[in-house]
Design an enzyme around this catalytic site. Structure first.
Site, PDB file in Angstrom:
ATOM      1  N   ASP A   1      -1.006  -6.055   0.043  1.00 48.47           N
ATOM      2  CA  ASP A   1      -1.358  -5.427   1.324  1.00 48.47           C
ATOM      3  C   ASP A   1      -2.862  -5.245   1.456  1.00 48.47           C
ATOM      4  O   ASP A   1      -3.517  -4.741   0.537  1.00 48.47           O
ATOM      5  CB  ASP A   1      -0.727  -4.023   1.403  1.00 48.47           C
ATOM      6  CG  ASP A   1       0.558  -4.009   2.201  1.00 48.47           C
ATOM      7  OD1 ASP A   1       0.742  -4.890   3.065  1.00 48.47           O
ATOM      8  OD2 ASP A   1       1.390  -3.120   1.949  1.00 48.47           O
TER       9      ASP A   1
ATOM     10  N   GLU B   1      -0.900  -5.487   8.816  1.00 50.44           N
ATOM     11  CA  GLU B   1      -0.009  -4.826   9.774  1.00 50.44           C
ATOM     12  C   GLU B   1      -0.537  -4.989  11.188  1.00 50.44           C
ATOM     13  O   GLU B   1      -1.719  -4.730  11.442  1.00 50.44           O
ATOM     14  CB  GLU B   1       0.085  -3.324   9.460  1.00 50.44           C
ATOM     15  CG  GLU B   1       0.836  -3.028   8.192  1.00 50.44           C
ATOM     16  CD  GLU B   1       0.974  -1.530   7.929  1.00 50.44           C
ATOM     17  OE1 GLU B   1       0.733  -0.716   8.851  1.00 50.44           O
ATOM     18  OE2 GLU B   1       1.328  -1.183   6.785  1.00 50.44           O
TER      19      GLU B   1
ATOM     20  N   GLU C   1       9.723  -3.980  10.175  1.00 50.59           N
ATOM     21  CA  GLU C   1      10.079  -2.677   9.598  1.00 50.59           C
ATOM     22  C   GLU C   1      10.723  -1.764  10.631  1.00 50.59           C
ATOM     23  O   GLU C   1      10.179  -1.529  11.716  1.00 50.59           O
ATOM     24  CB  GLU C   1       8.828  -2.002   8.999  1.00 50.59           C
ATOM     25  CG  GLU C   1       9.163  -0.641   8.381  1.00 50.59           C
ATOM     26  CD  GLU C   1       8.124  -0.094   7.420  1.00 50.59           C
ATOM     27  OE1 GLU C   1       7.141  -0.808   7.122  1.00 50.59           O
ATOM     28  OE2 GLU C   1       8.307   1.036   6.955  1.00 50.59           O
TER      29      GLU C   1
ATOM     30  N   LYS D   1      -1.078  -9.338   3.152  1.00 58.88           N
ATOM     31  CA  LYS D   1      -0.262  -8.893   4.296  1.00 58.88           C
ATOM     32  C   LYS D   1      -1.102  -7.962   5.177  1.00 58.88           C
ATOM     33  O   LYS D   1      -1.806  -7.095   4.653  1.00 58.88           O
ATOM     34  CB  LYS D   1       1.004  -8.172   3.811  1.00 58.88           C
ATOM     35  CG  LYS D   1       1.834  -7.604   4.965  1.00 58.88           C
ATOM     36  CD  LYS D   1       3.249  -7.265   4.548  1.00 58.88           C
ATOM     37  CE  LYS D   1       3.408  -5.948   3.836  1.00 58.88           C
ATOM     38  NZ  LYS D   1       3.038  -4.759   4.640  1.00 58.88           N
TER      39      LYS D   1
ATOM     40  N   ASP E   1       0.838  -1.209   0.000  1.00 53.32           N
ATOM     41  CA  ASP E   1       0.000   0.000   0.000  1.00 53.32           C
ATOM     42  C   ASP E   1       0.875   1.261   0.000  1.00 53.32           C
ATOM     43  O   ASP E   1       0.365   2.382  -0.073  1.00 53.32           O
ATOM     44  CB  ASP E   1      -1.033  -0.001   1.133  1.00 53.32           C
ATOM     45  CG  ASP E   1      -0.412  -0.089   2.516  1.00 53.32           C
ATOM     46  OD1 ASP E   1       0.828  -0.171   2.612  1.00 53.32           O
ATOM     47  OD2 ASP E   1      -1.173  -0.080   3.503  1.00 53.32           O
ATOM     48  N   SER E   2       2.192   1.070   0.008  1.00 53.07           N
ATOM     49  CA  SER E   2       3.110   2.192  -0.230  1.00 53.07           C
ATOM     50  C   SER E   2       2.804   2.839  -1.583  1.00 53.07           C
ATOM     51  O   SER E   2       3.207   3.970  -1.838  1.00 53.07           O
ATOM     52  CB  SER E   2       4.565   1.697  -0.197  1.00 53.07           C
ATOM     53  OG  SER E   2       4.744   0.579  -1.042  1.00 53.07           O
TER      54      SER E   2
HETATM   55  O1  KIV Z   1       3.573  -1.049   1.618  1.00 55.66           O
HETATM   56  C1  KIV Z   1       4.716  -1.491   1.507  1.00 55.66           C
HETATM   57  O2  KIV Z   1       5.404  -1.290   0.504  1.00 55.66           O
HETATM   58  C2  KIV Z   1       5.249  -2.277   2.607  1.00 55.66           C
HETATM   59  C3  KIV Z   1       6.712  -2.493   2.646  1.00 55.66           C
HETATM   60  C4  KIV Z   1       7.352  -1.285   3.208  1.00 55.66           C
HETATM   61  C5  KIV Z   1       7.098  -3.714   3.378  1.00 55.66           C
HETATM   62  O3  KIV Z   1       4.536  -2.675   3.472  1.00 55.66           O
END
Ligand code: KIV
Length: 259
Positions: A82, A113, A177, A111, A43-44
């Site tokens: 994500d 968090e 992280e 994924k 989600d970056s």
């Molecule tokens: O969103 C993302 O790119 C991430 C990485 C920083 C692991 O979660």
């Protein structure tokens, strides 16, 4: 070309470093697929592609759009996607959204968090057959500032407990992280699943970087990022030269013309 499975990722723990990178586009997905074990549609993307202030602005439809694109052009690597902010507030909502994401993108895993607080959600998803990667330490969806974690005793204890909870809940790997080296080392020794570090030292079982950071496109320069290219400079030069050529009528030349 053999498809990388979760079993294969698990087998690499304490043996062969696991290579991961984020991808959001066809071109990067195809290249990353040649070299990486895991491709994360992170989600970056909200920040690096759309200039959002935080990943909290990313919606499920963004993830589905980019997830579909990446997955369509990946043959070998494991594709992880994500779950965006507030799409896994309880186990039922998490399952509904994860099922939708996996159905529409065909990605291999999702994924989430968080640690202890979301362990029950992770277990529920895993029990329902959804492979989950965890993410502990700095959590961009819940932290307003970008700050190193694990300098004090209480924080170290909490992050270690979070990692253990995620591992015990059945996640197949865990991103760590931005934590101090000694904590990453301790977590990697303590959990049975592979740890994937970003700003978490060489003592993790694998590494991940955000593609735009390592290519030098983003303006994000924390210490843990190694810039392998300076694409921003290359793009700048290319556009500058192009506009110069247009203004001086050097482009299009006879080579670029249909007769
Ligand atoms: O969103 C993302 O790119 C991430 C990485 C920083 C692991 O979660």
């Amino acid at each position: 070309m053999q498809k990388i499975t979760i079993k294969k990722i698990l087998s690499k723990k304490n043996k062969i470093p696991i290579t991961c990178i984020t991808a959001y586009s066809k071109a990067v997905a195809q290249i990353a697929d040649r070299y990486c074990d895991i491709i994360l549609v992170g989600d970056s993307l909200g920040m690096v592609l759309h200039g959002m202030k935080t990943t909290r602005e990313v919606k499920i439809d963004h993830m589905i759009l980019y997830g579909k694109t990446v997955k369509n052009f990946v043959k070998k690597s494991l594709v992880v996607l994500d779950m965006p902010y507030r799409t896994y507030t309880n186990k039922f909502i998490a399952y509904k959204n994860a099922k939708k994401i996996i159905k529409l993108t065909r990605c291999d895993a999702i994924k989430l968090e968080g640690g202890k607080k979301i362990a029950k959600i992770i277990k529920y998803l895993v029990d329902k057959g959804i492979p989950v990667m965890g993410h502990v330490g700095l959590l961009p969806q819940s932290s307003a500032t970008f700050k190193l974690k694990g300098r004090n005793f209480m924080q170290r204890k909490k992050i270690l407990q979070d990692a253990l909870a995620v591992s015990n809940a059945g996640a197949f790997a865990i991103v760590i992280e931005c934590v101090v080296e000694s904590l990453a080392k301790k977590i990697t020794k303590s959990v049975s699943i592979p740890t994937i570090g970003i700003g978490a030292s060489k003592y993790c079982d694998g590494q991940i970087l955000v593609i735009d950071d390592m290519l030098g496109i983003s303006d994000f320069f924390p210490k843990f990022v190694k810039r392998y290219s300076n694409l921003k400079e290359i793009i700048d030069k290319s556009i500058k030269n192009y506009t110069k050529d247009v203004k001086t009528r050097r482009f299009p030349s006879s080579k670029n013309v249909y007769k």
